[in-house]
Design an enzyme around this catalytic site. Structure first.
Site, PDB file in Angstrom:
ATOM      1  N   SER A 146      76.827 -16.491  79.820  1.00  0.00           N
ATOM      2  CA  SER A 146      75.753 -17.479  79.773  1.00  0.00           C
ATOM      3  C   SER A 146      75.109 -17.489  78.398  1.00  0.00           C
ATOM      4  CB  SER A 146      74.689 -17.160  80.827  1.00  0.00           C
ATOM      5  OG  SER A 146      73.535 -17.953  80.638  1.00  0.00           O
ATOM      6  N   TYR A 161      68.423 -12.306  85.067  1.00  0.00           N
ATOM      7  CA  TYR A 161      69.669 -13.024  84.795  1.00  0.00           C
ATOM      8  C   TYR A 161      70.171 -12.705  83.390  1.00  0.00           C
ATOM      9  CZ  TYR A 161      72.883 -17.023  84.303  1.00  0.00           C
ATOM     10  OH  TYR A 161      73.988 -17.825  84.097  1.00  0.00           O
ATOM     11  N   LYS A 173      73.721 -10.877  82.245  1.00  0.00           N
ATOM     12  CA  LYS A 173      74.720 -11.653  81.517  1.00  0.00           C
ATOM     13  C   LYS A 173      74.987 -11.059  80.127  1.00  0.00           C
ATOM     14  CE  LYS A 173      75.923 -14.964  84.367  1.00  0.00           C
ATOM     15  NZ  LYS A 173      77.318 -15.144  84.813  1.00  0.00           N
TER      16      LYS A 173
END
Length: 709
Positions: free
Chosen positions: A594, A607, A611
């Site tokens: 990401s 998150y 990532k």
């Protein structure tokens, strides 16, 4: 054998076709042709042929007698009316007066006699059908008939089974000469005052006929039934006892052992890797493998005479283009020692190729001909305790070889149990294998290899969004794909659509929770057992949790995020790497990272941290596995409108930046919204980038703060 003909069903089927303008004769012919084709013990994959005689109108409106004959290479199981092109019967009958006709001349004359110049080539046995007087003619390679026709005294046996009315024809290659001999033999039976009821071609097959489609079809069923009864009555008791011979150190010690996916997943990649290496296949690719494990097959492979029977050759010469003259029989393999197993497989394949080279060269010398040698690699490998392992450039091709050999096993078993299995000679097999008309069947409809042909892929999170788009793109470019997702219902729906478009044997749906290592291992084993190996992995599944790491809730969310957005990817990569290492042909691990790995957003720590760690994971796999030819890369996508942004996440992230949702998805240097297909394109590029590893590709429309550095 039971007749499948149902009067009401036949009437409805024929009425449906005639209402569309199909001639009644063709409608009736199509119905019974399909009945024959749908019984694998009669014909397999384009084998056999059927015909009917009728009348068509030409461009002048005049009636023309025609033969409706199966087009070369058509599959009787699914044949449509157009699969029986109309050929001028007068022309075909006139050809019988010629003393000889080359194959090329015959094909030319058949095409010139077609009513429709765009129709498929008529069957190579068109003249045989044309010169028989019956209105409907059926030809099959029925297992039971081959079991009695592949005997040294086959004529005596067939005369006993069928009595008066039998037309017996000694073996000869299909084409003009066979048509001549059949029609002459037919006439000879008539001259004896008998009514011909069927034709048996030595070591080849059987013809039946009648004035209606039903009559010809049911004559075939009756004839095959008589052969089956003879086999039952004549079967002698053998000294073979099931379980008498079992592979030393085998994981499966007898024919009653259930062979599981985990066992296949240990063996198949090694077979596939050896085949790819010896054939000089490009890295990260190889053949597809289809396995058949049935009681009949396993019992056969345990017979003391199994290896001897296998070495004799094909049950009917028509099968040679699918299975090669013989299969490999791996005697007493040790499945527990996988290195030894791989070495045994490699040695057996090298010896097989050497024997094939000798066969080719000796036949060319003996026949004083020059031919372009086909590849020398096996299409069937027989593994006692495991079953038939068939090889193909696609799984469909491997399935065809497996289907044919499964029936070959039945023929060999029955033939050996009642007498001596003695099919056509190597010389005859060579003539068929290198017959241009037979090879042409394999080229029908064949296209240039797609970019991902020969590659097997696995995609997680494939039921929606980026995963679905990537799976579709991989299939479109020729890969075989295993689709994994924890949402079984959604996955089934996606799989159904992709399989309908690309072929049901190109895609496999497996419900899997990637956060559970055992689930991932089981799913990977299932994919490998189904396709034979693994070359490309797109580890895509994940979620997008929000939270501040300086809060208790944020730390809790971080732990969950690490499970799915980091550790789950390692479960997938680890299971896949084991398969790739077993193959020894390299492979590629692709991770969906990401933009957040390089440019985290406020309140998006759970998150972004996971990532960021995923990019590190990708790089570590690149470092550790590069020496084995296994590449590892990632795609950094951003703001792709998928289910990941459901549940208010899109609104929350847009609000954080003072944007509307639509503005949020277009907030990049190009002001363009990124879609799943764009990310799929990046994964495909990395799958094909043979010298690229440890790389991150951005697919985000441009974000200067997230440029990898």
């Amino acid at each position: 054998m039971r007749s499948r003909y149902v009067d009401a069903e036949a009437a409805h089927f024929q009425q449906t076709l005639t209402s569309r303008g199909v001639a009644e004769t063709v409608a009736a012919r199509t119905y019974t042709a399909r009945l024959l084709g749908q019984d694998a013990s009669l014909v397999l994959h384009g084998g056999g042929n059927t015909s009917a005689k009728g009348v068509e109108r030409d461009v002048f409106g005049e009636g023309v007698e025609v033969l409706y004959i199966k087009g070369s290479g058509s599959d009787l199981a699914s044949i449509e009316p157009a699969g029986h092109p109309a050929v001028r019967l007068a022309t075909l009958r006139k050809l019988r007066s010629l003393p000889a006709l080359t194959d090329e001349q015959m094909v030319n004359e058949l095409r010139l006699a077609l009513l429709d110049a765009h129709a498929p080539n008529p069957s190579v046995e068109t003249l045989l059908h044309a010169w028989l007087p019956a209105r409907f003619v059926d030809h099959t390679h029925a297992d039971a008939v081959l079991s009695i026709a592949d005997q040294p005294d086959a004529e005596r046996i067939c005369s006993h089974v069928y009595g008066r009315g039998l037309v017996w024809v000694p073996y000869v290659m299909p084409g003009f000469e066979l048509a001549k001999r059949c029609s002459d033999a037919f006439d000879a039976v008539v001259k004896k005052g008998e009514t011909p009821t069927l034709i048996v071609l030595e070591k080849h097959g059987i013809f039946t006929f009648g004035e209606t489609a039903k009559e010809s079809y049911e004559a075939m069923i009756a004839a095959v039934t008589r052969a089956e009864r003879y086999l039952t009555d004549s079967r002698r008791t053998t000294s073979f006892l099931p379980g008498q011979i079992s592979p030393a150190g085998s994981l499966a010690s007898s024919r009653h052992m259930l062979w599981g996916n985990s066992d296949r997943a240990r063996l198949l990649p090694r077979i596939r890797g050896v085949l790819a290496k010896l054939a000089g296949e490009a890295g990260e690719s190889g053949p597809l493998l289809s396995v058949r494990t049935t009681d009949t097959v396993l019992s056969f492979l345990e017979r003391p005479d199994a290896e001897e029977l296998v070495a004799i050759g094909c049950a009917t010469p028509d099968h040679v283009i699918r299975t090669k003259p013989t299969a490999i029989f791996l005697s007493k393999p040790d499945y527990a020692d996988l290195d030894e197993f791989r070495n045994r497989v490699e040695h057996a394949i090298v010896q097989y190729a050497h024997a094939y080279d000798n066969y080719f060269e000796s036949m060319c010398r003996a026949k004083n001909v020059q031919r372009k040698k086909l590849d020398p690699w096996p299409r069937v490998i027989l593994l006692p305790g495991v079953g038939i392992c068939a090889v193909g450039r696609t799984l469909k091709e491997a399935d065809i070889a497996a289907d044919i050999y499964e029936h070959t096993v039945q023929v060999m078993t029955d033939a050996a149990d009642i007498g001596t299995y003695e099919p056509v000679s190597r010389s005859d097999l060579f003539d068929m294998e290198y017959w241009s008309l037979e090879q042409a069947k394999l080229q029908l409809g064949k296209k240039a290899p797609a970019p991902l042909s020969g590659k097997i892929a696995l995609v997680t999170g494939a039921a929606s969004g980026i995963g679905q788009a990537t799976a579709a793109k991989l299939l479109q470019l020729g890969a075989h794909v295993a689709l994994l997702d924890r949402d079984g219902e959604a996955l089934a729906h996606v799989h159904e659509g992709l399989a309908a478009k690309h072929g049901k044997r190109t895609a496999l749906a497996i419900t899997c929770d990637v956060t559970q290592s055992k689930s991932v291992i089981a799913a990977t084993n299932s994919a490998v057992a189904f396709f034979g190996g693994l070359d490309i992995v797109v580890s895509n599944a994940g979620n997008a949790p929000e939270g501040r790491l300086d809060t208790a809730r944020g730390e809790e969310v971080l732990r969950d995020s690490l499970e799915i957005n980091l550790l789950a990817h390692n479960h997938v990569a680890r299971a896949a790497s084991e398969v790739m290492l077993a193959q020894g042909t390299g492979g590629v691990l692709l991770f969906n990272a990401s933009k957040a790995a390089f440019n985290p957003g406020a309140g998006f720590g759970p998150y972004a941290v996971a990532k960021s760690a995923l990019v590190g994971l990708m790089r570590q796999y690149a470092v550790d596995l590069g020496k084995y030819g296994i590449r590892s890369n990632a795609v950094n996508a951003d703001r792709v409108r998928t289910q990941l942004f459901g549940g208010g996440l899109a609104e929350s992230r847009a609000k954080n930046r003072g944007l509307t949702v639509d503005e949020y998805f277009r907030s990049n240097l190009l002001s363009r919204e990124v879609e799943g297909e764009h990310v799929a394109d990046a994964f495909v590029y990395l799958a094909l980038a043979a010298v690229t590893t440890g790389c991150v590709i951005t697919v985000d429309g441009g974000n200067s703060s997230a440029f990898p550095r």
